[in-house]
Design a protein around this motif. Structure first.
Motif, PDB file in Angstrom:
ATOM      1  N   VAL A  36      33.460  78.558   9.509  1.00 17.76           N
ATOM      2  CA  VAL A  36      34.221  79.902  10.242  1.00 17.76           C
ATOM      3  C   VAL A  36      34.249  81.016   9.051  1.00 17.76           C
ATOM      4  O   VAL A  36      34.940  80.776   8.159  1.00 17.76           O
ATOM      5  CB  VAL A  36      35.700  79.472  10.698  1.00 17.76           C
ATOM      6  CG1 VAL A  36      36.276  80.981  11.515  1.00 17.76           C
ATOM      7  CG2 VAL A  36      35.494  78.381  11.835  1.00 17.76           C
ATOM      8  N   ALA A  37      33.981  82.242   9.439  1.00 13.14           N
ATOM      9  CA  ALA A  37      33.849  83.233   8.557  1.00 13.14           C
ATOM     10  C   ALA A  37      34.191  84.518   9.261  1.00 13.14           C
ATOM     11  O   ALA A  37      34.256  84.487  10.391  1.00 13.14           O
ATOM     12  CB  ALA A  37      32.283  83.376   7.930  1.00 13.14           C
ATOM     13  N   THR A  38      35.029  85.250   8.548  1.00 13.23           N
ATOM     14  CA  THR A  38      35.741  86.663   9.101  1.00 13.23           C
ATOM     15  C   THR A  38      34.773  87.529   8.899  1.00 13.23           C
ATOM     16  O   THR A  38      33.786  87.605   8.120  1.00 13.23           O
ATOM     17  CB  THR A  38      37.045  86.946   8.488  1.00 13.23           C
ATOM     18  OG1 THR A  38      36.744  87.005   6.986  1.00 13.23           O
ATOM     19  CG2 THR A  38      38.095  85.791   8.659  1.00 13.23           C
ATOM     20  N   THR A  39      34.602  88.634   9.887  1.00 11.42           N
ATOM     21  CA  THR A  39      33.879  89.635   9.975  1.00 11.42           C
ATOM     22  C   THR A  39      34.821  90.751  10.283  1.00 11.42           C
ATOM     23  O   THR A  39      35.871  90.662  10.876  1.00 11.42           O
ATOM     24  CB  THR A  39      32.823  89.864  10.762  1.00 11.42           C
ATOM     25  OG1 THR A  39      33.166  89.753  12.206  1.00 11.42           O
ATOM     26  CG2 THR A  39      31.744  88.692  10.517  1.00 11.42           C
ATOM     27  N   PHE A  78      45.878  83.995   7.444  1.00 12.80           N
ATOM     28  CA  PHE A  78      45.671  83.010   6.458  1.00 12.80           C
ATOM     29  C   PHE A  78      47.204  82.592   5.981  1.00 12.80           C
ATOM     30  O   PHE A  78      47.553  81.475   5.812  1.00 12.80           O
ATOM     31  CB  PHE A  78      44.846  83.306   5.204  1.00 12.80           C
ATOM     32  CG  PHE A  78      44.696  82.211   4.226  1.00 12.80           C
ATOM     33  CD1 PHE A  78      43.769  81.538   4.249  1.00 12.80           C
ATOM     34  CD2 PHE A  78      45.592  81.976   3.065  1.00 12.80           C
ATOM     35  CE1 PHE A  78      43.420  80.468   3.328  1.00 12.80           C
ATOM     36  CE2 PHE A  78      45.569  81.193   2.327  1.00 12.80           C
ATOM     37  CZ  PHE A  78      44.547  80.297   2.467  1.00 12.80           C
ATOM     38  N   ALA A  79      48.181  83.541   5.755  1.00  9.66           N
ATOM     39  CA  ALA A  79      49.433  83.213   5.268  1.00  9.66           C
ATOM     40  C   ALA A  79      50.222  82.553   6.162  1.00  9.66           C
ATOM     41  O   ALA A  79      51.067  81.843   5.732  1.00  9.66           O
ATOM     42  CB  ALA A  79      50.347  84.521   5.081  1.00  9.66           C
ATOM     43  N   PRO A  85      43.659  76.222   6.561  1.00 13.20           N
ATOM     44  CA  PRO A  85      43.044  77.547   6.634  1.00 13.20           C
ATOM     45  C   PRO A  85      42.213  77.957   7.986  1.00 13.20           C
ATOM     46  O   PRO A  85      41.575  77.091   8.459  1.00 13.20           O
ATOM     47  CB  PRO A  85      41.965  77.504   5.395  1.00 13.20           C
ATOM     48  CG  PRO A  85      41.876  76.134   5.013  1.00 13.20           C
ATOM     49  CD  PRO A  85      43.419  75.629   5.446  1.00 13.20           C
ATOM     50  N   PRO A  86      42.632  78.790   8.649  1.00 16.68           N
ATOM     51  CA  PRO A  86      41.906  79.125   9.986  1.00 16.68           C
ATOM     52  C   PRO A  86      40.384  79.605   9.896  1.00 16.68           C
ATOM     53  O   PRO A  86      40.035  79.647  10.759  1.00 16.68           O
ATOM     54  CB  PRO A  86      42.797  80.238  10.508  1.00 16.68           C
ATOM     55  CG  PRO A  86      43.417  80.943   9.221  1.00 16.68           C
ATOM     56  CD  PRO A  86      43.509  79.891   8.192  1.00 16.68           C
ATOM     57  N   PHE A  87      40.071  79.748   8.634  1.00 17.24           N
ATOM     58  CA  PHE A  87      38.768  80.191   8.370  1.00 17.24           C
ATOM     59  C   PHE A  87      38.373  79.789   6.979  1.00 17.24           C
ATOM     60  O   PHE A  87      39.062  79.558   6.221  1.00 17.24           O
ATOM     61  CB  PHE A  87      38.469  81.586   8.551  1.00 17.24           C
ATOM     62  CG  PHE A  87      39.387  82.779   8.029  1.00 17.24           C
ATOM     63  CD1 PHE A  87      39.510  82.826   6.790  1.00 17.24           C
ATOM     64  CD2 PHE A  87      40.339  83.058   8.812  1.00 17.24           C
ATOM     65  CE1 PHE A  87      40.473  83.793   6.141  1.00 17.24           C
ATOM     66  CE2 PHE A  87      41.299  84.179   8.723  1.00 17.24           C
ATOM     67  CZ  PHE A  87      41.481  84.069   6.991  1.00 17.24           C
ATOM     68  N   ALA A 263      38.131  80.659   1.200  1.00 17.20           N
ATOM     69  CA  ALA A 263      39.385  80.365   1.456  1.00 17.20           C
ATOM     70  C   ALA A 263      40.038  79.190   0.799  1.00 17.20           C
ATOM     71  O   ALA A 263      39.340  78.430   0.826  1.00 17.20           O
ATOM     72  CB  ALA A 263      39.734  80.308   2.969  1.00 17.20           C
ATOM     73  N   LYS A 264      41.183  79.339   0.300  1.00 16.06           N
ATOM     74  CA  LYS A 264      41.860  78.251  -0.347  1.00 16.06           C
ATOM     75  C   LYS A 264      41.975  77.299   0.401  1.00 16.06           C
ATOM     76  O   LYS A 264      42.529  77.205   1.795  1.00 16.06           O
ATOM     77  CB  LYS A 264      43.131  78.424  -0.896  1.00 16.06           C
ATOM     78  CG  LYS A 264      43.899  77.440  -1.745  1.00 16.06           C
ATOM     79  CD  LYS A 264      43.286  77.535  -3.146  1.00 16.06           C
ATOM     80  CE  LYS A 264      44.049  76.469  -4.084  1.00 16.06           C
ATOM     81  NZ  LYS A 264      43.258  76.365  -5.467  1.00 16.06           N
ATOM     82  N   GLY A 265      41.783  75.953   0.219  1.00 14.70           N
ATOM     83  CA  GLY A 265      41.986  74.897   1.043  1.00 14.70           C
ATOM     84  C   GLY A 265      40.804  74.402   1.996  1.00 14.70           C
ATOM     85  O   GLY A 265      40.790  73.530   2.885  1.00 14.70           O
ATOM     86  N   SER A 266      39.727  75.440   1.998  1.00 13.74           N
ATOM     87  CA  SER A 266      38.534  75.096   2.719  1.00 13.74           C
ATOM     88  C   SER A 266      37.887  73.754   2.494  1.00 13.74           C
ATOM     89  O   SER A 266      37.805  73.206   1.440  1.00 13.74           O
ATOM     90  CB  SER A 266      37.257  76.129   2.813  1.00 13.74           C
ATOM     91  OG  SER A 266      36.199  75.819   3.329  1.00 13.74           O
ATOM     92  N   GLU A 267      37.490  73.102   3.721  1.00 10.48           N
ATOM     93  CA  GLU A 267      36.855  71.806   3.696  1.00 10.48           C
ATOM     94  C   GLU A 267      35.288  71.960   3.698  1.00 10.48           C
ATOM     95  O   GLU A 267      34.643  71.009   3.742  1.00 10.48           O
ATOM     96  CB  GLU A 267      37.296  70.979   4.956  1.00 10.48           C
ATOM     97  CG  GLU A 267      38.726  70.489   4.923  1.00 10.48           C
ATOM     98  CD  GLU A 267      39.176  69.835   5.927  1.00 10.48           C
ATOM     99  OE1 GLU A 267      38.378  69.621   7.035  1.00 10.48           O
ATOM    100  OE2 GLU A 267      40.477  69.180   6.057  1.00 10.48           O
TER     101      GLU A 267
END
Length: 344
Positions: A36-39, A78-79, A85-87, A263-267
């Motif tokens: 998942v990536a943000t735009t 994210f915070a 992480p949601p993304f 993102a920190k914690g991304s799998e």
């Protein structure tokens, strides 16, 4: 805000701007060959879905799902995620990037994992991420309605002030433009008081006060004929047949870069590297330079548009830049004050 009442339309803060974009369900980062990536909402989101997603799947075997969020809302979301992480990947401008670094929101970045690394200016890749698009900010004007402005202070003089579209500190381009206006009157990147004082004097004359998102529409409708913005917006309006040109202020255009981060914690770190590599590849960068995206490329193999105020990225080293570590602590107060005093 209603475009029918642009003169004193109330400016919402960045959170309010993003409110209609809240996702109906929380997206969670996916495992495996997907992420998942943000735009950014609007043209960025449309272009990344149409260009980047198919290219990532075809060339890297990575499936990308996008969330459209303004930069400040990426940080906030994210915070609030509390370690889940949601993304997987951020896209950010300089101010929010500094905030995210300070809050430890990024995985360490290894540029050597990018096959595109040799094609990027060295300063665009660091331990936190990589630049994906250059941004150039100056003054846009309708050449059929007003003369070409020569500098930031011209915006507060006739014939420009009565045709000015004014917006606040809610965006990077708005913040840097008002800082540059302040500098003309003795201010600095940490002191915008001179700009606000001068704006108060001419506020009754100003054609339109609105949100950053509303400005292109107001310009296209002829409710204002001059505004500060980036080259991407100018080219997008020109593509629609709008009479608009970009003017570089006598003190110089402003330059900054939009960057991508894991993102920190991304799998899905490896998939994130492949996604970023896709965005930075020459075919994708070249596609993103065309309408409607009109992004300024960072891959050296992609030629710049002749509509830009430079012939190479190297020229941007002479453009005006800002220290966002100094700006960030003050910006929230500037936004609140502008909304209170200018958008009445």
């Amino acid at each position: 805000m209603s475009l029918a009442f642009p003169r004193r339309a109330l400016l919402a803060g960045a959170a309010a701007l993003a409110a209609p974009l809240v996702m109906p369900r929380p997206l969670r980062a996916q495992k495996g060959g997907s992420l998942v990536a943000t735009t950014y909402p609007g043209i960025w989101d449309d272009s990344f879905r149409e260009i980047v997603a198919p290219a990532a799947l075809k060339t890297k075997g990575v499936e990308v799902e996008f969330q459209a969020l303004f930069a400040v809302d990426q940080i906030a979301k994210f915070a609030a995620s509390r370690g889940a992480p949601p993304f997987d990947a951020f896209v950010l401008d300089p101010g929010p990037r500094i905030t995210a670094i300070e809050r430890g929101m990024f995985e360490p970045f290894d540029g050597k994992k990018l096959t595109t690394l040799p094609k990027l200016p060295p300063q665009l890749v660091d331990q936190w991420g990589a630049g994906c698009a250059a941004q150039v900010v100056g003054i846009a004007y309708n050449p059929k309605k007003v003369p070409k402005p020569g500098g930031w202070d011209d915006l507060l003089k006739e014939p420009w002030v009565s045709r000015l579209g004014l917006t606040g500190f809610g965006t990077t381009f708005g913040t840097v433009s008002l800082i540059e206006l302040a500098k003309v009157f003795g201010g600095s990147e940490t002191n915008v008081e001179p700009a606000l004082a001068e704006l108060k004097k001419v506020l009754p004359k100003i054609a339109a006060v609105g949100t950053p998102a509303a400005m292109p529409g107001l310009f296209q409708q002829g409710q204002c004929d001059v505004m500060y913005t980036n080259t991407q917006t100018v080219m997008a309006l020109k593509d629609r047949g709008v009479d608009i040109e970009f003017a570089t202020p006598r003190t110089g255009a402003v330059a900054f870069f939009t960057t991508l981060h894991i993102a920190k914690g991304s799998e899905n770190v490896e998939a994130a590297y492949k996604y970023i590599d896709t965005v930075l590849s020459a075919p994708v960068q070249e596609a993103l330079t065309r309408p409607p995206a009109n992004l300024v490329p960072v891959n050296k193999d992609v030629p710049l548009s002749p509509n830009l105020p430079m012939k190479s990225l190297d020229e941007m080293s002479g453009f005006v830049t800002h220290d966002w570590a100094k700006i960030n602590p003050l910006r929230g107060g500037w936004i609140e004050r502008f909304n209170r005093e200018m958008a009445k």
